[in-house]
Scaffold this active site. Structure first.
Site, PDB file in Angstrom:
ATOM      1  N   HIS A   1      -1.742   5.345  -6.089  1.00 55.82           N
ATOM      2  CA  HIS A   1      -3.051   5.982  -6.284  1.00 55.82           C
ATOM      3  C   HIS A   1      -2.999   7.466  -5.926  1.00 55.82           C
ATOM      4  CE1 HIS A   1      -4.873   2.060  -6.995  1.00 55.82           C
ATOM      5  NE2 HIS A   1      -4.327   1.611  -5.901  1.00 55.82           N
TER       6      HIS A   1
ATOM      7  N   ASP B   1      -9.945   3.724  -4.275  1.00 59.40           N
ATOM      8  CA  ASP B   1      -8.518   4.073  -4.267  1.00 59.40           C
ATOM      9  C   ASP B   1      -8.228   5.261  -5.171  1.00 59.40           C
ATOM     10  OD1 ASP B   1      -7.200   2.349  -2.465  1.00 59.40           O
ATOM     11  OD2 ASP B   1      -7.378   0.682  -3.865  1.00 59.40           O
TER      12      ASP B   1
ATOM     13  N   ARG C   1     -15.852  -4.267 -25.436  1.00 56.31           N
ATOM     14  CA  ARG C   1     -15.760  -5.021 -24.181  1.00 56.31           C
ATOM     15  C   ARG C   1     -17.091  -5.688 -23.868  1.00 56.31           C
ATOM     16  NH1 ARG C   1     -13.403  -8.571 -21.676  1.00 56.31           N
ATOM     17  NH2 ARG C   1     -13.687  -8.620 -19.412  1.00 56.31           N
TER      18      ARG C   1
ATOM     19  N   SER D   1      -7.364  -6.382  -8.736  1.00 51.48           N
ATOM     20  CA  SER D   1      -8.701  -6.099  -9.259  1.00 51.48           C
ATOM     21  C   SER D   1      -9.525  -7.375  -9.306  1.00 51.48           C
ATOM     22  CB  SER D   1      -8.594  -5.488 -10.661  1.00 51.48           C
ATOM     23  OG  SER D   1      -7.952  -4.237 -10.622  1.00 51.48           O
TER      24      SER D   1
ATOM     25  N   MET E   1      -9.348  -3.509  -0.047  1.00 51.87           N
ATOM     26  CA  MET E   1     -10.180  -4.708   0.047  1.00 51.87           C
ATOM     27  C   MET E   1      -9.374  -5.999   0.038  1.00 51.87           C
ATOM     28  SD  MET E   1     -13.456  -3.689  -2.334  1.00 51.87           S
ATOM     29  CE  MET E   1     -14.194  -5.318  -2.205  1.00 51.87           C
TER      30      MET E   1
ATOM     31  N   LYS F   1       0.825  -1.206   0.000  1.00 48.28           N
ATOM     32  CA  LYS F   1       0.000   0.000   0.000  1.00 48.28           C
ATOM     33  C   LYS F   1       0.860   1.257   0.000  1.00 48.28           C
ATOM     34  CE  LYS F   1      -3.680   0.409  -0.219  1.00 48.28           C
ATOM     35  NZ  LYS F   1      -4.426   0.511  -1.512  1.00 48.28           N
TER      36      LYS F   1
ATOM     37  N   LEU G   1     -12.284   2.636 -14.069  1.00 54.38           N
ATOM     38  CA  LEU G   1     -10.882   3.005 -13.898  1.00 54.38           C
ATOM     39  C   LEU G   1     -10.393   3.796 -15.097  1.00 54.38           C
ATOM     40  CD1 LEU G   1      -8.133   2.679 -12.370  1.00 54.38           C
ATOM     41  CD2 LEU G   1      -7.750   0.675 -13.824  1.00 54.38           C
TER      42      LEU G   1
ATOM     43  N   TYR H   1       1.821   0.248  -4.640  1.00 53.40           N
ATOM     44  CA  TYR H   1       0.630   0.972  -5.077  1.00 53.40           C
ATOM     45  C   TYR H   1       0.687   2.380  -4.501  1.00 53.40           C
ATOM     46  CZ  TYR H   1      -1.618  -3.380  -6.608  1.00 53.40           C
ATOM     47  OH  TYR H   1      -1.928  -4.549  -7.256  1.00 53.40           O
TER      48      TYR H   1
ATOM     49  N   GLU I   1      -0.038   0.495 -10.100  1.00 52.19           N
ATOM     50  CA  GLU I   1      -1.302   0.632 -10.826  1.00 52.19           C
ATOM     51  C   GLU I   1      -1.180   1.326 -12.176  1.00 52.19           C
ATOM     52  OE1 GLU I   1      -1.077   4.381  -8.306  1.00 52.19           O
ATOM     53  OE2 GLU I   1      -0.650   2.250  -7.996  1.00 52.19           O
TER      54      GLU I   1
END
Length: 371
Positions: free
Chosen positions: A96, A270, A203, A134, A301, A75, A240, A94, A118
Site C-alpha cells: 500500500h 490502507d 457492477r 477484502s 482489520m 503487512k 479502490l 502487502y 494488492e
C-alpha cells in the site's frame, strides 16, 4: 530458495505470512524455510507445528532477514524491518505504498525487490491476493459498525436491524467491489436497510441480480453520495483504485452535516482512506470522533480474525510463492504478467505506474526493471 517468515510486529497484527501447511508444501518442493520463533502464535500455531513441516525455527527477525532470499509477510514492513532489507532480496507482502511515502523511500534505498499482494492481478480481472482480505474486511465492517453504533461507543444508540415496530438502520456502502459486496451481504443479513453506490453500472446490475430488491443500488455521483451519506446511520467506505490513493468521496463538510452519532468505517484506509476526515488507527485504539461522527479506520482489520484471515490469505498467495521460489523472481515475473503487475519496487526503481504517480517518483516499467 531459502524463504523467511518473520513474526508480524504491527500493532495487534496476529496473522503470519506462511501457515504450516504452506511451509510443508514449500519444503516438499525442495525449498528451505526459516521461521521466527512465535510467528504463528497469533493463529494458534506453535514452533513445533512448523518444525514438523521441515521448517527451521530461529530466535530473531534479524536472523530471518539476514538469511532469507525471499521474505514472505502479511503487512508492510515496519521501520525496524526496513532496516534489515538488503539489495536484491525479494519481499512479498502487502505494501500500500501510495499511502506510505516514507516506507517507499526506505524500500528504494534498500535496493530490495518488493512485490505487493494488492497489485497482483488475475486472468479474469480483479485482485486475487487482495480479494480474500477484502472479503474479511467487508464482513468485519458491519460487525464493527454495529458495535460502534452503540451509545457506549458514542454512536446513535441504534440496533442495526431494528426490532418489530422500530426502523432498521440505514447502511450506505461506497463501492460495490469485493469488500462492498461482502459488507452488503452482512448488513442485509442483519436486516438493515442497505444501499450500495458504485460508478460501474455493470457492477450495480450484477449486485441487483445477485441480491434482488433487498438491496438498493445507486449510480454514484457527487449528488448521490451526499444525499445517501447524510441520511446514513452507518457508512462503509470500500472504494479502490489499484495501487493508487483512494479518492476522497466524503468531504469534511459532509461529515459536519451527518447525523450525530453516525458511524463511518473506512476499509480504504490502507490506501489513504476515502473520507476526508479519515486517519489511520489501530486495533488498540480503533475509533475517534469528528463532529460527533464516530470514525473506525483500522489499517489491518483482518488481523483481528487472524486465524481465518491467515488461512484465506495463504490459499491465495501460495501458488505465487511457489512460482517465485521454484523459478526465481525474474523468470516467475516474466512468465506471469499478472504477477509482474505486483512488482512495485525493484533495485531502487518504482515499477508500478499508479504508485509512482501518487508518490511523485519517476516510473520505470516493470519489464525494464527486472534484475
Amino acid at each position: 530458495m531459502l524463504i523467511g517468515v518473520p513474526k508480524e510486529i504491527k500493532t495487534h497484527e496476529y496473522r503470519v505470512g506462511l501457515i504450516p501447511s504452506s511451509t510443508r508444501e514449500l519444503t516438499h518442493h525442495g525449498h528451505q524455510i526459516v521461521v521466527e520463533s512465535g510467528a504463528g502464535t497469533g493463529i494458534g500455531m506453535s514452533d513445533e507445528d512448523y518444525k514438523r513441516t521441515g521448517a527451521e525455527i530461529v530466535a530473531t527477525a534479524a536472523e530471518v532477514f539476514a538469511r532469507a532470499d525471499m521474505v514472505v509477510k502479511v503487512k508492510e514492513p515496519q521501520a525496524p524491518e526496513v532496516d534489515h532489507l538488503r539489495a536484491g532480496q525479494l519481499l512479498f507482502t502487502y505494501l500500500h505504498l501510495a499511502a506510505e511515502p516514507e516506507l517507499a523511500a526506505g524500500l528504494l534505498q534498500s535496493g530490495c525487490v518488493a512485490i505487493a499482494y494488492e497489485t497482483v492481478t488475475g486472468p479474469r480481472g480483479g485482485l486475487p491476493l487482495l480479494a480474500p482480505m477484502s472479503e474479511v474486511a467487508g464482513r468485519m465492517s458491519i460487525q464493527v459498525g454495529a458495535h460502534c453504533l452503540e451509545k457506549e461507543q458514542q454512536g446513535r444508540g441504534i440496533l442495526l436491524g431494528g426490532v418489530a415496530g422500530v426502523p432498521a438502520a440505514n447502511v450506505v456502502i461506497l463501492g460495490g467491489g469485493v469488500a462492498g459486496t461482502n459488507a452488503a451481504r452482512m448488513a442485509m443479513g442483519m436486516e438493515a436497510k442497505v444501499t450500495v453506490l458504485d460508478k460501474s453500472l455493470g457492477r450495480l446490475m450484477e449486485l441487483d441480480t445477485q441480491f434482488g430488491p433487498t438491496l438498493n443500488t445507486i449510480f454514484s455521483t457527487v449528488d448521490a453520495v451526499e444525499e445517501y451519506v447524510l441520511d446514513a446511520d452507518l457508512v462503509v467506505g470500500s472504494v479502490l483504485i489499484p495501487g493508487a490513493a483512494a479518492p476522497k468521496l466524503v468531504s469534511r463538510d459532509m461529515v459536519r452535516q451527518m447525523k450525530r452519532g453516525a458511524v463511518m468505517v473506512d476499509i480504504s484506509i490502507d490506501q489513504g482512506g476515502c473520507f476526508e476526515t479519515s486517519r489511520p488507527t489501530t486495533h488498540a485504539d480503533p475509533t475517534y470522533v469528528v463532529d460527533e461522527v464516530v470514525h473506525y479506520c483500522v489499517t489491518n482489520m483482518p488481523g483481528a480474525v487472524s486465524r481465518t484471515s491467515a488461512h484465506a490469505l495463504n490459499n491465495a498467495t501460495l501458488p505465487f510463492v511457489l512460482a517465485l521460489a521454484d523459478k526465481g523472481h525474474v523468470a516467475a515475473l516474466r512468465d506471469d504478467p499478472h504477477l509482474l503487475n505486483g512488482l512495485n519496487i525493484s533495485a531502487g526503481k518504482v515499477t508500478h505506474a499508479a504508485v509512482a504517480a501518487d508518490l511523485g517518483h519517476p516510473h520505470v516499467p516493470a519489464e525494464e526493471a527486472l534484475v
